[in-house]
Design an enzyme around this catalytic site. Structure first.
Site, mmCIF file in Angstrom:
data_model
loop_
_atom_site.group_PDB
_atom_site.id
_atom_site.type_symbol
_atom_site.label_atom_id
_atom_site.label_comp_id
_atom_site.label_asym_id
_atom_site.label_seq_id
_atom_site.Cartn_x
_atom_site.Cartn_y
_atom_site.Cartn_z
ATOM 1 N N CYS A 14 -14.649 55.961 -28.105
ATOM 2 C CA CYS A 14 -14.248 57.043 -27.196
ATOM 3 C C CYS A 14 -13.626 56.494 -25.921
ATOM 4 O O CYS A 14 -14.267 56.429 -24.868
ATOM 5 C CB CYS A 14 -15.417 57.952 -26.861
ATOM 6 S SG CYS A 14 -14.868 59.476 -26.050
ATOM 7 N N CYS B 168 -9.975 63.155 -28.414
ATOM 8 C CA CYS B 168 -10.705 62.771 -27.214
ATOM 9 C C CYS B 168 -10.741 63.961 -26.265
ATOM 10 O O CYS B 168 -9.776 64.201 -25.527
ATOM 11 C CB CYS B 168 -10.024 61.576 -26.546
ATOM 12 S SG CYS B 168 -10.983 60.878 -25.193
#
Length: 442
Positions: A198, A378
């Protein structure tokens, strides 16, 4: 504290901390099985994280007769995408963890052990007790390792002295405590060299912290710095402009090519190696009131040291089929795979279908027709209640799920991340339900 693969996960808990969440007995291996002798399974899955559980459920949904073993040492399974929201006080920590035994498919075998070596040349996985498991096909998905030890002094001060990280279950609530406590001084946020899981999470912590300080009218008294080992704010150019608007709004100072190398908690001091354009490196010292640290992230040694690894130690696979080029009966997905995509749970959601379809095609002597396009998502939490939903594939190609401008922050994207996706993860993705997982076929 939870067990997991690899070393460097030491965490010194604060004895009186209200954030020490006890490990219960409920999650203790109701499907566990001691490996006796040389057992063989149709499919062996290394790793019980998002990728391992989901791909096992997907395979068994397609062929319930498969004998599948999952090798995973941990007692608990974690929904890590919510830890950013835990750190901002917008999600309860207890909802991000469940006993491993509750999420492993009931018709799979859980081998509660750690892997020590991979032997793809003889279709074998060696465990830490030196027992061996054999397979017809192997799926490598143990995730990556958070290398806290690579930052000098960090492990001695995590969870105290204003040093926190949303990358660890025990620490995410401490992030919220610090945000509420800091009223002035300097707040540092760091991002290590890529790849990391991430890639937007380091700056998400900064945005949500700043939003809290802005709403509580103390932001003007806080010097906010973002130290990024990379050279850009975000890897997909279309999102840089919208993110910069929030950087300006919060008056945050961006420091590129700045890598955290040392932390001393008691004196609240951090040191960064800053690389200049000419290649020279200067060590810079910074005092802090709080620091949110994202650790370096590396492959597990048992993958790095195996014939499956690429030069950097990641499990080498074809970017489209997710199959090993050297060992056709081996597949990999998730954070450990060599594919150049964003390492997120959303990427796993798409990769699961590709691996499941291609592995079964291989077993049936058919062409591997499913292709992964590098999709990753994201959700960039730029403020409380609003998210820029960045979805993209290989080469930074935008791949929005919804027919909306993906560069605009939206309340609907916040609702998706904070409400819908966690429920779908536990009740859908881990159960083999494939929501919006269409992949290309040839």
């Amino acid at each position: 504290m939870f067990e997991s693969y690899g070393k460097g996960l030491a965490f010194k808990e604060r004895p009186s901390s209200k954030y020490q969440i006890k490990n219960g007995e409920r999650g203790m291996a109701k499907f566990s099985q001691k490996v006796l002798g040389n057992q063989k399974f149709d499919v062996v899955v290394v790793g019980g994280g998002s990728a391992g559980i989901s791909v096992t459920a997907s395979l068994l949904k397609r062929d319930s007769d498969l004998r599948i073993a999952i090798i995973e040492p941990s007692n608990f399974h974690f929904y890590q995408p919510a830890w950013t929201l835990v750190g901002s006080g917008d999600y309860p920590i207890e909802k991000t963890r469940r006993p491993m035994a509750d999420v492993i498919p009931s018709n799979a075998t859980w081998i509660k052990a750690a892997v020590s070596k991979l032997h793809p040349d003889r279709n074998a996985v060696q465990l830490s007790d030196d027992s061996t498991v054999f397979y017809g096909q192997l799926i490598v998905c143990p995730g990556l390792r958070l290398a806290w030890e690579k930052i000098e002094g960090l492990q001695d001060t995590l969870g105290q002295n204003g040093v926190t990280s949303n990358y660890k279950f025990e620490l995410a609530p401490y992030t919220r405590e610090l945000i509420e406590k800091v009223r002035s001084g300097t707040a540092l946020f760091t991002q290590p060299p890529m790849p990391i899981k991430c890639a937007g999470a380091p700056q998400k912590a900064m945005y949500l912290s700043c939003d809290y300080w802005l709403r509580n009218k103390v932001l003007k008294s806080i010097n906010v710095e973002f130290h990024n080992a990379g050279a850009v704010l975000f890897g997909v150019k279309e999102f840089v402009g919208p993110l910069m608007e929030y950087v300006k709004k919060y008056n945050a100072k961006l420091n590129f090519s700045s890598t955290l190398v040392k932390v001393h908690g008691p004196s609240k001091t951090a040191w960064f190696d800053v690389k200049a354009e000419d290649g020279s490196v200067m060590r810079v010292e910074r005092k802090f009131s709080m620091i949110h640290v994202v650790p370096p992230q590396v492959p597990h040694d048992f993958v790095k040291e195996s014939p499956l690894a690429d030069a950097a130690g990641w499990c080498l696979v074809d970017n489209a089929t997710l199959q090993s080029p050297a060992f056709p009966n081996v597949f990999s997905l998730g954070d450990i795979a060599s594919t150049p995509n964003a390492k997120t749970a959303a990427a796993v959601r798409k990769q699961v279908v590709v691996v499941a379809k291609n592995l079964l095609a291989l077993r049936n002597h058919k062409q591997l027709s499913s292709k992964y396009d590098g999709y990753g998502s994201c959700p960039l939490t730029v403020q409380k209640g609003k998210i820029i939903l960045a979805e993209f594939g290989y080469g930074g190609k935008l791949l929005p799920t919804f027919p909306l401008d993906p560069t605009k922050p939206r309340k609907s994207a916040w609702a998706l991340k904070a409400s819908f996706l966690p429920r779908f993860y536990w009740a859908g993705m881990l159960k083999g339900k494939e929501w919006i997982t269409k992949c290309s076929e040839v």
